[in-house]
Design an enzyme around this catalytic site. Structure first.
Site, PDB file in Angstrom:
ATOM      1  NE  ARG A  58     -28.834  26.244  13.769  1.00 42.42           N
ATOM      2  CZ  ARG A  58     -29.384  25.237  13.118  1.00 42.42           C
ATOM      3  NH1 ARG A  58     -29.969  25.439  11.953  1.00 42.42           N
ATOM      4  NH2 ARG A  58     -29.374  24.022  13.626  1.00 42.42           N
ATOM      5  CG  HIS A  62     -23.787  25.447  14.730  1.00 47.69           C
ATOM      6  ND1 HIS A  62     -24.310  24.177  14.579  1.00 47.69           N
ATOM      7  CD2 HIS A  62     -24.731  26.155  15.398  1.00 47.69           C
ATOM      8  CE1 HIS A  62     -25.523  24.128  15.125  1.00 47.69           C
ATOM      9  NE2 HIS A  62     -25.798  25.323  15.617  1.00 47.69           N
ATOM     10  N   GLY A  68     -12.945  26.601  17.806  1.00 45.65           N
ATOM     11  CA  GLY A  68     -12.758  28.048  17.809  1.00 45.65           C
ATOM     12  C   GLY A  68     -13.211  28.680  16.503  1.00 45.65           C
ATOM     13  CG  ASP A  70     -11.122  26.894  13.227  1.00 45.57           C
ATOM     14  OD1 ASP A  70     -12.357  26.742  13.122  1.00 45.57           O
ATOM     15  OD2 ASP A  70     -10.357  25.961  13.545  1.00 45.57           O
ATOM     16  CB  SER A  72     -13.196  24.095  11.489  1.00 46.07           C
ATOM     17  OG  SER A  72     -13.936  24.468  12.637  1.00 46.07           O
ATOM     18  CD  GLU A  84     -15.967  21.888  12.923  1.00 46.40           C
ATOM     19  OE1 GLU A  84     -16.813  22.817  12.991  1.00 46.40           O
ATOM     20  OE2 GLU A  84     -14.760  22.065  13.159  1.00 46.40           O
ATOM     21  CG  ASN A  90     -22.685  21.471  12.473  1.00 45.17           C
ATOM     22  OD1 ASN A  90     -23.287  22.222  13.241  1.00 45.17           O
ATOM     23  ND2 ASN A  90     -21.401  21.180  12.612  1.00 45.17           N
ATOM     24  N   PRO A 160     -24.999  23.210  22.120  1.00 45.76           N
ATOM     25  CG  PRO A 160     -25.448  25.322  22.962  1.00 45.76           C
ATOM     26  CD  PRO A 160     -24.634  24.616  21.936  1.00 45.76           C
ATOM     27  CG  HIS A 190     -32.944  31.184  19.760  1.00 50.70           C
ATOM     28  ND1 HIS A 190     -33.052  30.311  20.813  1.00 50.70           N
ATOM     29  CD2 HIS A 190     -32.050  30.612  18.902  1.00 50.70           C
ATOM     30  CE1 HIS A 190     -32.270  29.263  20.614  1.00 50.70           C
ATOM     31  NE2 HIS A 190     -31.650  29.428  19.453  1.00 50.70           N
ATOM     32  CB  THR A 246     -40.377  41.399  15.449  1.00 49.38           C
ATOM     33  OG1 THR A 246     -39.657  40.975  16.629  1.00 49.38           O
ATOM     34  CG2 THR A 246     -41.480  42.355  15.855  1.00 49.38           C
ATOM     35  CG  ASP A 251     -37.187  42.749  18.124  1.00 44.15           C
ATOM     36  OD1 ASP A 251     -37.029  41.544  18.442  1.00 44.15           O
ATOM     37  OD2 ASP A 251     -38.169  43.148  17.469  1.00 44.15           O
TER      38      ASP A 251
END
Length: 323
Positions: A58, A62, A68, A70, A72, A84, A90, A160, A190, A246, A251
């Site tokens: 995750r 983010h 990009g 990097d 950050s 950020e 976040n 998102p 997820h 699971t 999977d």
């Protein structure tokens, strides 16, 4: 002649100079123990904290979607700059993801100081952890540099949210060059990890006058969620696994859960019914190999998004602070 050809291709935009400098063997001479140190670090961390794989995956998303790939997102705020990681989106990023990068950076600085970027550490840690919990192996070219900018105000609207429409989410991915199929494949992340109750509470409490919960939920599942999240307003850390079947295994069970009403977030339910995405959720539910192949390709592509090389970045001494 080769130099002239490269220059022409570069001028035409057919060669990305950043990508051309990356290599899977980038640290072979400058930090020969890079792979071993990374493997030892992530193995020890994952065994101690089994949620590390999901947390790091995750964190990587983010990071890459803002500025990009990097690193950050790893930078801490200062009195002069809100970074950020302190943007509202976040604040719920799990600490295990940050911690595994710090551990790897500390070990690598002892072995080869000033050589390995935090961006490369995060990219490799993500791949190795996904593989460790059963997911596909994919290539991670190395040679990224760490970004020089990290600002909280650049986050909102570029990641998102569970409350967004499927069209909004498709648009966020499309702006970055990702197809609907790649978006669905990446959403398969997820299959591990968890979401906080506040992110789906509107779907299980007082949904409408005629229904306590969103009809897309399996009724028994919705009831279980209400019990699990009953105290979420007083305890905002309450959370539920994204895949209740699971939760610690990478999977295709996440996709298998969707038509059964066992999706956790509103976007999960929508993705399983919208004609633009359903064909892919159905495919990945039936065929784990197809999901793994698509996920691996999409992750390779994501890992090259917005990367910095040369003077556009730096090798940070600490991952949480610019040099």
């Amino acid at each position: 002649m080769a130099l002239i050809l490269f220059s022409l291709l570069f001028f035409l935009g057919l060669v990305n100079p950043s990508e051309s400098r990356l290599s899977v063997n980038y640290y072979q001479k400058s930090c020969p123990r890079f792979s071993q140190i990374m493997q030892d670090t992530i193995t020890n961390k994952q065994i101690t904290s089994p949620t590390t794989a999901a947390a790091t995956l995750r964190l990587f998303f983010h990071d890459c979607f803002i500025e990009g790939c990097d690193a950050s997102v790893l930078v801490s705020s200062t009195p002069f700059n809100e970074a950020e990681r302190d943007a509202d989106m976040n604040l719920s990023l799990p600490g295990d993801g940050f911690d595994v990068v710090v551990r790897a950076k500390t070990a690598l600085e002892l072995a080869c100081p000033g050589v390995v970027s935090c961006a490369d550490i995060l990219a490799v840690a993500t791949r190795d952890l996904v593989t460790m919990v059963g997911g596909p192996f994919y290539k991670v070219p190395l040679g990224r540099r760490d970004g020089l900018v990290s600002q909280a105000n650049r986050v909102e609207g570029n990641l998102p949210r569970p409350t967004m429409s499927i069209s909004q989410i498709i648009s966020i991915f499309a702006v970055r060059g990702f197809s609907v199929q790649e978006m669905v494949a990446l959403s398969g992340a997820h299959t591990i990890g968890f979401s906080h109750c506040k992110e789906f509470s509107s779907g299980i409490y007082n949904y409408s006058r005629s229904s306590r919960s969103n009809p897309s939920y399996n009724p028994r599942f919705a009831e279980g969620l209400r019990k699990a999240c009953s105290d979420y307003q007083k305890n905002p850390t309450l959370s539920v696994f994204n895949d209740i079947m699971t939760p610690n295994k990478f999977d295709n069970m996440y996709f298998q859960n969707l038509p059964k009403g066992l999706g956790l977030l509103a976007t999960d339910h929508t993705m399983a019914t919208d004609p633009r995405t359903r064909q892919f959720t159905d495919l990945y539910a039936k065929n784990q190999s197809a999901f793994f192949e698509a996920f691996g390709r999409a992750m390779e592509k994501l890992g090259l998004y917005g990367i910095k090389t040369g003077r556009r970045g730096e090798i940070r001494r600490r991952c949480d602070a610019l040099n």
